[in-house]
Design a protein around this motif. Structure first.
Motif, PDB file in Angstrom:
ATOM      1  N   LEU A  75      -5.854  14.262 -18.006  1.00  0.00           N
ATOM      2  CA  LEU A  75      -5.105  12.996 -18.028  1.00  0.00           C
ATOM      3  C   LEU A  75      -4.569  12.637 -16.642  1.00  0.00           C
ATOM      4  O   LEU A  75      -4.682  11.488 -16.210  1.00  0.00           O
ATOM      5  N   THR A  76      -3.973  13.614 -15.946  1.00  0.00           N
ATOM      6  CA  THR A  76      -3.437  13.314 -14.612  1.00  0.00           C
ATOM      7  C   THR A  76      -4.568  12.952 -13.655  1.00  0.00           C
ATOM      8  O   THR A  76      -4.402  12.067 -12.806  1.00  0.00           O
ATOM      9  N   LEU A  77      -5.694  13.594 -13.806  1.00  0.00           N
ATOM     10  CA  LEU A  77      -6.849  13.286 -12.954  1.00  0.00           C
ATOM     11  C   LEU A  77      -7.351  11.863 -13.207  1.00  0.00           C
ATOM     12  O   LEU A  77      -7.577  11.096 -12.262  1.00  0.00           O
ATOM     13  N   GLY A  78      -7.493  11.488 -14.469  1.00  0.00           N
ATOM     14  CA  GLY A  78      -7.940  10.142 -14.798  1.00  0.00           C
ATOM     15  C   GLY A  78      -6.960   9.079 -14.327  1.00  0.00           C
ATOM     16  O   GLY A  78      -7.360   8.062 -13.738  1.00  0.00           O
ATOM     17  N   LEU A  79      -5.669   9.304 -14.556  1.00  0.00           N
ATOM     18  CA  LEU A  79      -4.658   8.359 -14.084  1.00  0.00           C
ATOM     19  C   LEU A  79      -4.607   8.311 -12.557  1.00  0.00           C
ATOM     20  O   LEU A  79      -4.371   7.258 -11.975  1.00  0.00           O
ATOM     21  N   GLY A  80      -4.834   9.448 -11.920  1.00  0.00           N
ATOM     22  CA  GLY A  80      -4.868   9.489 -10.459  1.00  0.00           C
ATOM     23  C   GLY A  80      -5.998   8.636  -9.903  1.00  0.00           C
ATOM     24  O   GLY A  80      -5.817   7.893  -8.933  1.00  0.00           O
ATOM     25  N   ILE A  81      -7.165   8.706 -10.537  1.00  0.00           N
ATOM     26  CA  ILE A  81      -8.310   7.895 -10.101  1.00  0.00           C
ATOM     27  C   ILE A  81      -7.999   6.414 -10.300  1.00  0.00           C
ATOM     28  O   ILE A  81      -8.253   5.591  -9.409  1.00  0.00           O
ATOM     29  N   LEU A  82      -7.423   6.082 -11.446  1.00  0.00           N
ATOM     30  CA  LEU A  82      -7.076   4.682 -11.732  1.00  0.00           C
ATOM     31  C   LEU A  82      -6.068   4.137 -10.713  1.00  0.00           C
ATOM     32  O   LEU A  82      -6.265   3.063 -10.143  1.00  0.00           O
ATOM     33  N   THR A  83      -4.997   4.892 -10.462  1.00  0.00           N
ATOM     34  CA  THR A  83      -3.978   4.419  -9.522  1.00  0.00           C
ATOM     35  C   THR A  83      -4.479   4.454  -8.083  1.00  0.00           C
ATOM     36  O   THR A  83      -4.035   3.653  -7.257  1.00  0.00           O
ATOM     37  N   HIS A 138       0.817  -1.223   0.000  1.00  0.00           N
ATOM     38  CA  HIS A 138       0.000   0.000   0.000  1.00  0.00           C
ATOM     39  C   HIS A 138       0.854   1.278   0.000  1.00  0.00           C
ATOM     40  O   HIS A 138       0.628   2.146  -0.856  1.00  0.00           O
ATOM     41  N   PRO A 139       1.858   1.400   0.882  1.00  0.00           N
ATOM     42  CA  PRO A 139       2.668   2.624   0.838  1.00  0.00           C
ATOM     43  C   PRO A 139       3.446   2.796  -0.469  1.00  0.00           C
ATOM     44  O   PRO A 139       3.782   3.913  -0.847  1.00  0.00           O
ATOM     45  N   MET A 140       3.726   1.684  -1.151  1.00  0.00           N
ATOM     46  CA  MET A 140       4.432   1.771  -2.437  1.00  0.00           C
ATOM     47  C   MET A 140       3.527   2.293  -3.544  1.00  0.00           C
ATOM     48  O   MET A 140       4.009   2.865  -4.517  1.00  0.00           O
ATOM     49  N   THR A 141       2.228   2.079  -3.403  1.00  0.00           N
ATOM     50  CA  THR A 141       1.304   2.457  -4.472  1.00  0.00           C
ATOM     51  C   THR A 141       0.657   3.825  -4.278  1.00  0.00           C
ATOM     52  O   THR A 141       0.212   4.420  -5.256  1.00  0.00           O
ATOM     53  N   VAL A 142       0.608   4.322  -3.060  1.00  0.00           N
ATOM     54  CA  VAL A 142      -0.111   5.584  -2.820  1.00  0.00           C
ATOM     55  C   VAL A 142       0.608   6.791  -3.413  1.00  0.00           C
ATOM     56  O   VAL A 142      -0.020   7.812  -3.678  1.00  0.00           O
ATOM     57  N   MET A 143       1.899   6.664  -3.646  1.00  0.00           N
ATOM     58  CA  MET A 143       2.629   7.821  -4.177  1.00  0.00           C
ATOM     59  C   MET A 143       2.120   8.228  -5.560  1.00  0.00           C
ATOM     60  O   MET A 143       2.182   9.397  -5.927  1.00  0.00           O
ATOM     61  N   PHE A 144       1.601   7.263  -6.327  1.00  0.00           N
ATOM     62  CA  PHE A 144       1.141   7.584  -7.675  1.00  0.00           C
ATOM     63  C   PHE A 144      -0.116   8.457  -7.681  1.00  0.00           C
ATOM     64  O   PHE A 144      -0.095   9.542  -8.282  1.00  0.00           O
ATOM     65  N   PRO A 145      -1.212   8.056  -7.017  1.00  0.00           N
ATOM     66  CA  PRO A 145      -2.376   8.946  -7.039  1.00  0.00           C
ATOM     67  C   PRO A 145      -2.112  10.280  -6.330  1.00  0.00           C
ATOM     68  O   PRO A 145      -2.598  11.322  -6.782  1.00  0.00           O
ATOM     69  N   VAL A 146      -1.343  10.260  -5.266  1.00  0.00           N
ATOM     70  CA  VAL A 146      -1.053  11.515  -4.565  1.00  0.00           C
ATOM     71  C   VAL A 146      -0.351  12.483  -5.513  1.00  0.00           C
ATOM     72  O   VAL A 146      -0.745  13.652  -5.654  1.00  0.00           O
ATOM     73  N   THR A 147       0.679  11.998  -6.180  1.00  0.00           N
ATOM     74  CA  THR A 147       1.431  12.850  -7.114  1.00  0.00           C
ATOM     75  C   THR A 147       0.541  13.316  -8.264  1.00  0.00           C
ATOM     76  O   THR A 147       0.577  14.494  -8.646  1.00  0.00           O
ATOM     77  N   LEU A 148      -0.255  12.413  -8.801  1.00  0.00           N
ATOM     78  CA  LEU A 148      -1.111  12.777  -9.931  1.00  0.00           C
ATOM     79  C   LEU A 148      -2.199  13.775  -9.533  1.00  0.00           C
ATOM     80  O   LEU A 148      -2.511  14.693 -10.307  1.00  0.00           O
ATOM     81  N   PHE A 149      -2.766  13.639  -8.336  1.00  0.00           N
ATOM     82  CA  PHE A 149      -3.788  14.590  -7.900  1.00  0.00           C
ATOM     83  C   PHE A 149      -3.192  15.969  -7.610  1.00  0.00           C
ATOM     84  O   PHE A 149      -3.814  16.985  -7.890  1.00  0.00           O
ATOM     85  N   ILE A 150      -1.993  15.998  -7.071  1.00  0.00           N
ATOM     86  CA  ILE A 150      -1.314  17.287  -6.866  1.00  0.00           C
ATOM     87  C   ILE A 150      -0.968  17.905  -8.217  1.00  0.00           C
ATOM     88  O   ILE A 150      -1.125  19.120  -8.421  1.00  0.00           O
ATOM     89  N   ALA A 151      -0.515  17.085  -9.163  1.00  0.00           N
ATOM     90  CA  ALA A 151      -0.217  17.573 -10.520  1.00  0.00           C
ATOM     91  C   ALA A 151      -1.469  18.149 -11.174  1.00  0.00           C
ATOM     92  O   ALA A 151      -1.394  19.169 -11.879  1.00  0.00           O
ATOM     93  N   THR A 152      -2.620  17.516 -10.927  1.00  0.00           N
ATOM     94  CA  THR A 152      -3.878  18.027 -11.480  1.00  0.00           C
ATOM     95  C   THR A 152      -4.165  19.421 -10.942  1.00  0.00           C
ATOM     96  O   THR A 152      -4.546  20.323 -11.705  1.00  0.00           O
TER      97      THR A 152
END
Length: 157
Positions: free
Chosen positions: A53-61, A18-32
């Protein structure tokens, strides 16, 4: 003497996933949020497109991270007993809900939906992420969720 910490059930080689995967949506939502700010200030459609795109990828991740978070939450009763775990879970669910509404709003409304509504939703999601991250850190640093007790014993010898 080792302390038996609440387990992280979803692990690879003893490391919580879980901690390895949360960095992706967090980063993508901040990028959005940054894309939204840039679009609102420049009017460049590039930022609206990248933000979508970052928002959609953030939701997916976020969905992927949520799977591992839920495995951890339901995998050890000691995790479910922690108030911080409930707060972390609820805050993350709210983030994903806000971002799904945000994505739907701008997907149907186009770039004009970004300012101000999309920008406000992005900012709200990032604020909720901050709270959720604080509670997630509480789970690890205060309650030892996912900390490898056996590893502590090996390294203290």
């Amino acid at each position: 003497m080792t302390q038996d910490h609440p387990r992280s059930t979803a692990r690879i080689a003893g490391h919580p996933i879980h901690p390895m995967t949360v960095m992706f949506p967090v980063t993508l939502f901040i990028a959005t949020l940054f894309c939204d700010i840039l679009f609102a200030t420049t009017g460049e459609l590039f930022w609206a497109t990248v933000g979508l795109l970052t928002l959609g990828l953030g939701i997916l991740t976020a969905g992927i991270a949520a799977i591992f978070g839920l495995i951890d939450y339901f995998g050890d009763a000691r995790v479910r007993a922690l108030r911080a775990a409930h707060h972390h879970l609820i805050a993350n669910l709210l983030v994903v809900l806000v971002e799904i509404v945000n994505w739907s709003w701008r997907f149907t409304g186009g770039p004009g939906a970004i300012s101000p509504t999309g920008l406000i939703l992005s900012a709200l999601a990032v604020l909720l992420l901050g709270y959720s991250g604080w509670k997630g850190a509480t789970l690890v640093y205060r309650h030892g969720v996912g900390v490898d007790s056996e590893g502590e014993a090996r390294h203290s010898r």
